[in-house]
Design an enzyme around this catalytic site. Structure first.
Site, mmCIF file in Angstrom:
data_model
loop_
_atom_site.group_PDB
_atom_site.id
_atom_site.type_symbol
_atom_site.label_atom_id
_atom_site.label_comp_id
_atom_site.label_asym_id
_atom_site.label_seq_id
_atom_site.Cartn_x
_atom_site.Cartn_y
_atom_site.Cartn_z
ATOM 1 N N ASP A 59 0.830 -1.205 0.000
ATOM 2 C CA ASP A 59 0.000 0.000 0.000
ATOM 3 C C ASP A 59 0.870 1.263 0.000
ATOM 4 O O ASP A 59 1.617 1.513 0.958
ATOM 5 C CB ASP A 59 -0.897 -0.010 1.245
ATOM 6 C CG ASP A 59 -2.077 0.931 1.130
ATOM 7 O OD1 ASP A 59 -2.126 1.716 0.168
ATOM 8 O OD2 ASP A 59 -2.955 0.883 1.995
ATOM 9 N N ASP A 60 0.784 2.036 -1.084
ATOM 10 C CA ASP A 60 1.477 3.331 -1.196
ATOM 11 C C ASP A 60 2.998 3.203 -1.306
ATOM 12 O O ASP A 60 3.734 4.136 -0.960
ATOM 13 C CB ASP A 60 1.148 4.255 -0.019
ATOM 14 C CG ASP A 60 -0.284 4.720 -0.002
ATOM 15 O OD1 ASP A 60 -1.018 4.409 -0.959
ATOM 16 O OD2 ASP A 60 -0.685 5.377 0.973
ATOM 17 N N CYS A 119 -5.841 4.317 -3.754
ATOM 18 C CA CYS A 119 -6.009 2.900 -3.422
ATOM 19 C C CYS A 119 -7.332 2.274 -3.817
ATOM 20 O O CYS A 119 -7.353 1.191 -4.398
ATOM 21 C CB CYS A 119 -5.711 2.661 -1.952
ATOM 22 S SG CYS A 119 -6.383 3.882 -0.823
ATOM 23 N N HIS A 173 -10.696 -3.404 1.039
ATOM 24 C CA HIS A 173 -11.054 -2.042 0.643
ATOM 25 C C HIS A 173 -11.997 -1.923 -0.543
ATOM 26 O O HIS A 173 -12.307 -0.809 -0.973
ATOM 27 C CB HIS A 173 -9.773 -1.231 0.363
ATOM 28 C CG HIS A 173 -9.936 0.239 0.601
ATOM 29 N ND1 HIS A 173 -9.246 1.202 -0.113
ATOM 30 C CD2 HIS A 173 -10.693 0.926 1.485
ATOM 31 C CE1 HIS A 173 -9.572 2.398 0.323
ATOM 32 N NE2 HIS A 173 -10.454 2.248 1.292
ATOM 33 N N ASP A 204 -0.080 -0.658 -4.931
ATOM 34 C CA ASP A 204 -1.412 -0.278 -5.415
ATOM 35 C C ASP A 204 -1.443 1.074 -6.105
ATOM 36 O O ASP A 204 -2.390 1.388 -6.825
ATOM 37 C CB ASP A 204 -2.442 -0.322 -4.283
ATOM 38 C CG ASP A 204 -2.200 0.725 -3.210
ATOM 39 O OD1 ASP A 204 -1.069 1.235 -3.095
ATOM 40 O OD2 ASP A 204 -3.144 1.017 -2.448
ATOM 41 N N ASN A 205 -0.439 1.904 -5.882
ATOM 42 C CA ASN A 205 -0.343 3.215 -6.556
ATOM 43 C C ASN A 205 1.021 3.799 -6.227
ATOM 44 O O ASN A 205 1.838 3.165 -5.547
ATOM 45 C CB ASN A 205 -1.464 4.172 -6.126
ATOM 46 C CG ASN A 205 -1.725 4.228 -4.647
ATOM 47 O OD1 ASN A 205 -2.789 3.820 -4.178
ATOM 48 N ND2 ASN A 205 -0.757 4.701 -3.858
#
Length: 483
Positions: free
Chosen positions: A39-40, A79, A147, A283-284
């Site tokens: 994540d991130d 996300c 999510h 995810d990004n």
């Protein structure tokens, strides 16, 4: 790490799939799949992608053992939409998850348009990646941030720890007692990334005689920044550079890497390494205020390269040559069709937007394909001023993007502006060539507009009655002073 109740549930799943014939080994057995989605995590936040501050020996070794994609992208710049793209195999206009709700971010007087209403979660009608894997005879599990719905068990997951609608672990949430759902608290002070890995390893060991699909979307390295104290102290003593110097973030990256290594070791110890395909990605893009990704412009939430370009490794022994690199343009939309070919499900999904990467995995040359991004909403900027986005008030304003070969075109709806960049020569997107090369800009715009029509992509066109240009100018001046 399984509780008594979890053991009962897991045993039920094993009995269920055995009775259906899924657990019986065939020759050749379908490969196990592990999809690790950080994540991130920024594009340059790993050793093999160029960082000298962060320490990622296990992931660097994974890169040497597999195939590294130099031109990999998330499905979206933040996300919720990115994960919706990955899990559904559909681009944002088809599932309607454009952001983390709501879509009208930022001060109302600075938004020229009324944004398109956001869809918070994937609809129940979506045939998800885990559902497809189940149709292919796989036992499915999720460990971490879901999510895209309230409960992964309703969207194709057989066994879940820690996944729900929550998008981050909450205040002080990286240490037990936890704030997330569907997880039992561990000993006080237990680290969440360790715990999720423990759960994943326990699952793999119990499911080793089946074909399993493990989705491991760690909450790390999302904020709040919380690392183990000893690692934080270690990185406080290490000199950073080029906007990579946050010891708490470095500690989180180090723990993430350690746990990926633990999982890889568990596969070896259980004789599963040779028949397990591993995907490692983010995810990004990373948060620029936390870690710079130079030369990439901006960061998470922006549709400049810093917000959507991500690291990607795929390892599959005996199928993918180790220590190889591909320049194929890829997206997390491609995971679904790629894994579908491998899973060979009884019920395939014929409505996917990505491409099957299996030819590339087996050594074929890269092929030309276009990538499209659509973001008809607003995402406000952070409080510290301009981070490389179009303006200091928003990480992005409503617009669409196309990447075609080395060319990239941005189209923004508020002012109908076009920005054209040649990524081969200008990866940092500093030189807008739209006026210099109008032929290329117009050609890409036609492609982009055709795609929007074909996908019924909603475009905001209603003026916001609360918009005040004087207020916007004042806010911009204030934000630029705080930079």
């Amino acid at each position: 790490m399984f509780s008594h109740t979890q053991k009962i549930v897991f045993t039920f799943f094993l009995l269920m799939i055995t009775s259906c014939g899924y657990a019986q080994k065939t020759q050749p057995q379908k490969p196990n799949i592990i999809l690790i989605n950080i994540d991130d995590l920024g594009w340059k936040d790993l050793g093999f992608t160029g960082s000298t501050y962060y320490e990622t020996p296990n992931i660097d070794a994974l890169a040497k053992a597999g195939l590294v994609f130099n031109n990999a992208y998330a499905g979206a710049a933040n996300c919720a939409p990115s994960r919706a793209c990955l899990i559904s195999g559909l681009n944002t206009p088809k599932h309607g998850v454009f952001t983390v709700s709501p879509s009208d971010r930022g001060h109302k007087k600075t938004r020229k348009l009324i944004p398109i209403k956001n869809t918070q979660h994937l609809k129940n009608t979506v045939y998800t990646l885990p559902e497809m894997m189940k149709s292919g005879g796989y036992l499915t599990a999720n460990f971490g941030k879901w999510h895209v719905g309230n409960n992964p068990l309703d969207q194709g997951i057989d066994y879940n720890v820690g996944g729900s609608s929550k998008g981050n672990p909450g205040k002080d949430g990286y240490f037990s007692p936890y704030n997330i759902d569907f997880i039992k608290n561990g000993p006080e002070g237990e680290y969440l990334t360790d715990r999720l890995t423990n759960e994943a390893i326990a699952f793999v060991e119990k499911a080793k005689d089946t074909s399993f699909f493990v989705y491991l979307p760690y909450y790390t390295v999302h904020t709040p920044l919380m690392g183990k104290e000893a690692l934080v102290e270690k990185f406080k003593k290490k000199k950073g550079s080029n906007g990579q110097n946050n010891p708490k973030y470095a500690a989180m990256v180090a723990s993430m890497d350690e746990n990926v290594g633990r999982l890889l070791d568990a596969l070896k110890e259980n004789n599963l390494e040779e028949n397990t395909l591993i995907i490692f990605t983010s995810d990004n893009g990373g948060i620029r205020q936390v870690s710079h990704q130079d030369p990439l412009r901006a960061g998470k939430g922006s549709y400049y390269e810093g917000g959507i370009r991500v690291p990607l490794i795929i390892k599959w022994p005996k199928h993918i040559a180790p220590n190889t690199v591909s320049n194929q343009i890829v997206s997390n939309l491609d995971f679904y069709p790629t894994l579908q070919t491998i899973a060979n499900p009884q019920k395939p999904n014929i409505l996917l937007d990505g491409i099957d990467l299996n030819p590339v995995l087996h050594g074929e040359a890269a092929t030309q394909r276009d990538l499209f991004f659509h973001f008809p909403v607003y995402l406000q900027n952070y409080s510290k001023g301009n981070d490389g986005s179009r303006d200091p008030l928003f990480r992005t304003r409503p617009g669409s993007v196309i990447i075609s070969g080395s060319w990239k075109l941005h189209h923004y709806f508020e002012d109908n502006a076009l920005e054209l960049y040649n990524l081969e020569n200008d990866l940092g997107e500093q030189h807008n060539l739209a006026d210099i090369n109008p032929e290329k800009a117009n050609a890409l715009y036609k492609k982009l507009d055709t795609w929007r029509i074909e996908t019924n992509a909603p475009i905001p066109n209603k003026q916001n009655p609360d918009y005040n240009p004087e207020f916007e100018s004042e806010k911009k001046a204030i934000m630029l002073k705080t930079k």
